[in-house]
Design a protein around this motif. Structure first.
Motif, mmCIF file in Angstrom:
data_model
loop_
_atom_site.group_PDB
_atom_site.id
_atom_site.type_symbol
_atom_site.label_atom_id
_atom_site.label_comp_id
_atom_site.label_asym_id
_atom_site.label_seq_id
_atom_site.Cartn_x
_atom_site.Cartn_y
_atom_site.Cartn_z
ATOM 1 N N ALA A 5 0.856 -1.190 0.000
ATOM 2 C CA ALA A 5 0.000 0.000 0.000
ATOM 3 C C ALA A 5 0.887 1.233 0.000
ATOM 4 O O ALA A 5 1.955 1.246 0.615
ATOM 5 N N VAL A 7 0.521 5.134 1.081
ATOM 6 C CA VAL A 7 -0.316 6.111 1.768
ATOM 7 C C VAL A 7 0.404 7.452 1.708
ATOM 8 O O VAL A 7 1.588 7.541 2.043
ATOM 9 N N ASP A 43 -9.478 2.214 4.573
ATOM 10 C CA ASP A 43 -8.048 2.349 4.283
ATOM 11 C C ASP A 43 -7.199 1.765 5.415
ATOM 12 O O ASP A 43 -6.121 1.216 5.169
ATOM 13 N N TRP A 44 -7.677 1.909 6.654
ATOM 14 C CA TRP A 44 -6.952 1.312 7.786
ATOM 15 C C TRP A 44 -6.880 -0.207 7.623
ATOM 16 O O TRP A 44 -5.842 -0.819 7.896
ATOM 17 N N LEU A 47 -4.216 -1.005 5.053
ATOM 18 C CA LEU A 47 -2.880 -0.898 5.640
ATOM 19 C C LEU A 47 -2.583 -2.076 6.562
ATOM 20 O O LEU A 47 -1.468 -2.603 6.560
ATOM 21 N N ILE A 53 4.318 -1.063 3.271
ATOM 22 C CA ILE A 53 3.690 0.252 3.226
ATOM 23 C C ILE A 53 4.739 1.274 2.806
ATOM 24 O O ILE A 53 5.814 1.325 3.399
ATOM 25 N N THR A 75 -1.744 6.599 13.768
ATOM 26 C CA THR A 75 -1.244 5.217 13.723
ATOM 27 C C THR A 75 -0.871 4.701 15.105
ATOM 28 O O THR A 75 -0.569 3.511 15.256
ATOM 29 N N TRP A 84 1.394 -3.462 13.024
ATOM 30 C CA TRP A 84 2.259 -3.337 11.851
ATOM 31 C C TRP A 84 3.663 -3.887 12.092
ATOM 32 O O TRP A 84 4.583 -3.643 11.310
#
Length: 184
Positions: A5, A7, A43-44, A47, A53, A75, A84
């Motif tokens: 992704a 962002v 979108d979260w 991610l 990312i 975040t 993450w």
């Protein structure tokens, strides 16, 4: 296959074009941070599901745009749960000046990734630093932490350096490729 992704926040369209180039090169989902510093709830999820990312933001006044910083602060919910952890990360930034203190922004992005327990990917390209080098060469700005992009303040997004965009293409593909090697 690993998922990637991108962002990003873009104030004038240049970073948006850079993000689109990166996403296309990496086969990535594209997530835009809006003018208020927000992304969609879905979108979260994107991610969270990504193995890699890429962060993108213009450099304003020697750091990331406030909209990107608001996203970064948000975040913290992911940080708290280590959502993450072990993701692959990379980053790019754009400013009007050749230098423009872009390195400070990249270090901010690298630190954010590290706080999440992520694995940061360096640019991996030698600089174009000879007398014969031009702005059309890859890594003409001589980055190593991530991809550097320069867009003159009076130039449209369609006038961006092909060398900077090629640098970004190669970098985004590198980040996605490392995610594939690490996460399958």
């Amino acid at each position: 296959m690993a998922q990637t992704a991108v962002v990003y926040f873009s104030g004038y369209g240049h970073t948006k074009r850079a993000a689109e180039v990166a996403a296309q090169s990496a086969g990535a989902a594209l997530i835009e941070i809006d003018a208020e510093g927000n992304i969609l709830e879905s979108d979260w999820d994107t991610l969270d599901q990504a193995d890699a990312i890429l962060f993108g933001t213009p450099t304003y006044m020697g750091s990331a745009a406030w909209q990107f910083k608001k996203f970064a602060d948000a975040t913290s919910k992911k940080w708290f749960t280590r959502a993450w952890q072990d993701k692959v990360f990379g980053g790019f930034t754009n400013s009007a000046s050749l230098n423009g203190d872009k390195q400070v922004t990249l270090i901010f992005l690298q630190t954010l990734a590290s706080q999440h327990g992520g694995i940061w990917v360096s640019l991996g390209l030698p600089p174009a630093n000879t007398k014969a080098a031009t702005r059309q060469d890859t890594n003409n700005l001589g980055g190593s932490v991530g991809a550097l992009v320069q867009s003159p303040s009076d130039a449209g997004a369609d006038e961006m350096s092909t060398g900077d965009l090629e640098t970004l293409k190669q970098y985004a593909a590198r980040v996605a490729g490392i995610a594939v090697r690490l996460h399958g």
